[in-house]
Design a protein around this motif. Sequence first.
Motif, short mmCIF file in Angstrom:
data_model
loop_
_atom_site.label_atom_id
_atom_site.label_comp_id
_atom_site.label_asym_id
_atom_site.label_seq_id
_atom_site.Cartn_x
_atom_site.Cartn_y
_atom_site.Cartn_z
N ARG A 136 -21.52 -5.49 -19.51
CA ARG A 136 -20.79 -6.77 -19.45
C ARG A 136 -21.73 -7.94 -19.74
N ALA A 137 -22.99 -7.80 -19.35
CA ALA A 137 -23.95 -8.88 -19.57
C ALA A 137 -24.17 -9.16 -21.05
N VAL A 138 -23.95 -8.15 -21.90
CA VAL A 138 -24.06 -8.38 -23.35
C VAL A 138 -22.67 -8.43 -23.98
N GLN A 139 -21.64 -8.66 -23.14
CA GLN A 139 -20.27 -8.89 -23.58
C GLN A 139 -19.67 -7.69 -24.32
N THR A 140 -19.91 -6.50 -23.77
CA THR A 140 -19.28 -5.30 -24.30
C THR A 140 -18.93 -4.38 -23.14
N VAL A 141 -18.51 -3.17 -23.45
CA VAL A 141 -18.19 -2.17 -22.43
C VAL A 141 -18.94 -0.89 -22.79
N PRO A 142 -19.23 -0.04 -21.80
CA PRO A 142 -20.00 1.18 -22.09
C PRO A 142 -19.38 2.05 -23.17
N ASP A 163 -28.70 3.74 -20.39
CA ASP A 163 -29.82 3.21 -19.63
C ASP A 163 -30.98 2.85 -20.54
N GLU A 164 -31.16 3.61 -21.61
CA GLU A 164 -32.26 3.35 -22.54
C GLU A 164 -31.94 2.20 -23.49
N VAL A 165 -30.66 2.03 -23.85
CA VAL A 165 -30.28 1.06 -24.88
C VAL A 165 -29.98 -0.31 -24.31
N LEU A 166 -29.21 -0.38 -23.23
CA LEU A 166 -28.79 -1.67 -22.70
C LEU A 166 -29.96 -2.45 -22.10
N PHE A 206 -36.99 6.19 -38.10
CA PHE A 206 -36.41 4.96 -37.57
C PHE A 206 -36.32 5.04 -36.04
N ALA A 207 -36.51 3.89 -35.40
CA ALA A 207 -36.40 3.81 -33.94
C ALA A 207 -35.60 2.57 -33.58
N LEU A 208 -34.92 2.65 -32.44
CA LEU A 208 -34.10 1.53 -32.00
C LEU A 208 -34.95 0.30 -31.73
N ALA A 209 -34.53 -0.84 -32.26
CA ALA A 209 -35.13 -2.13 -31.93
C ALA A 209 -34.31 -2.72 -30.78
N ARG A 210 -34.80 -2.62 -29.57
CA ARG A 210 -34.01 -2.99 -28.40
C ARG A 210 -33.64 -4.46 -28.39
N GLN A 211 -34.48 -5.30 -29.00
CA GLN A 211 -34.16 -6.73 -29.02
C GLN A 211 -32.96 -7.03 -29.91
N SER A 212 -32.54 -6.04 -30.72
CA SER A 212 -31.39 -6.25 -31.62
C SER A 212 -30.06 -5.94 -30.95
N VAL A 213 -30.08 -5.35 -29.78
CA VAL A 213 -28.85 -4.94 -29.10
C VAL A 213 -28.03 -6.16 -28.70
N GLY A 214 -26.73 -6.13 -29.01
CA GLY A 214 -25.88 -7.25 -28.63
C GLY A 214 -24.42 -6.99 -28.97
N ARG A 226 -21.07 8.23 -29.22
CA ARG A 226 -20.96 7.36 -28.05
C ARG A 226 -22.09 7.70 -27.07
N ALA A 227 -22.75 6.68 -26.55
CA ALA A 227 -23.89 6.89 -25.67
C ALA A 227 -23.46 7.47 -24.33
#
Length: 228
Positions: free
Chosen positions: A62-68, A192-195, A79-87, A185-186
């Motif tokens: 919810r803090a990033v305005q989405t749902v699990p 926990d790793e992505v959000l 390639f690896a996840l860029a965590r700062q890009s999550v939104g 779907r995560a």
Amino acid sequence: MTPHRRAPRFRPVRTITTAALALALAASAGCGTAPPPDARAAGPGGSAVPAPDRAELEARARAVQTVPEHVWVTEATGFALARQSVGAVGGDGFGSAYTSPDGSRIQLSVERRPHAVADCTDTSAYPAGQKPPAICERDGEQWYSATEAGHAYAREKGGLVVTVSGTRQEVDRATLRAAALAAHRADDRELDEVLPPAAPAPGQRPVERGDLPPVGDGAPNNDVGASG
């Protein structure tokens, strides 16, 4: 007259065939090498990592305005996840980027969109003045579209449109296709790793950094050591 001696009785020796021995060795080896029930949850030191709290995961979503349920992840070689890009994407969608050491990028987006919007043959989905893709074709359960600059794979899943895209210069079609097929779907551990981590509660002190000096403006201590 010499008394008659009875010939000694020998016990028959039990033999084990090669096949039986191999089965026995395999069974004993299997007992010693079986992974623990929750091997996937083992941390770097071998200790079990507790499962993340679901209520906390929902709050972080919810803090990033989405749902699990709208948080998806993927993987691609190099390639690896860029965590700062999550939104968030759109109303309650989700977006993230996966980058490689050379700066190449794969974009993943999940949106609640109208039915069949993933079909690149639907020209009504493109804004006025925007050209439809030069390539538009079905590839398994997904649609592949490409323009001169970029390309994407898109598919519908449970009312969502999942898109994996990139520039044609940075990501070839095979890599993009692999990332599209791997998208899913995560689960709770992936959430926990992505959000992003939960914000500190009111009145709670933030995590202290060990490289901040106790006095001054709080800038990290970057003094050069004796070695240079």
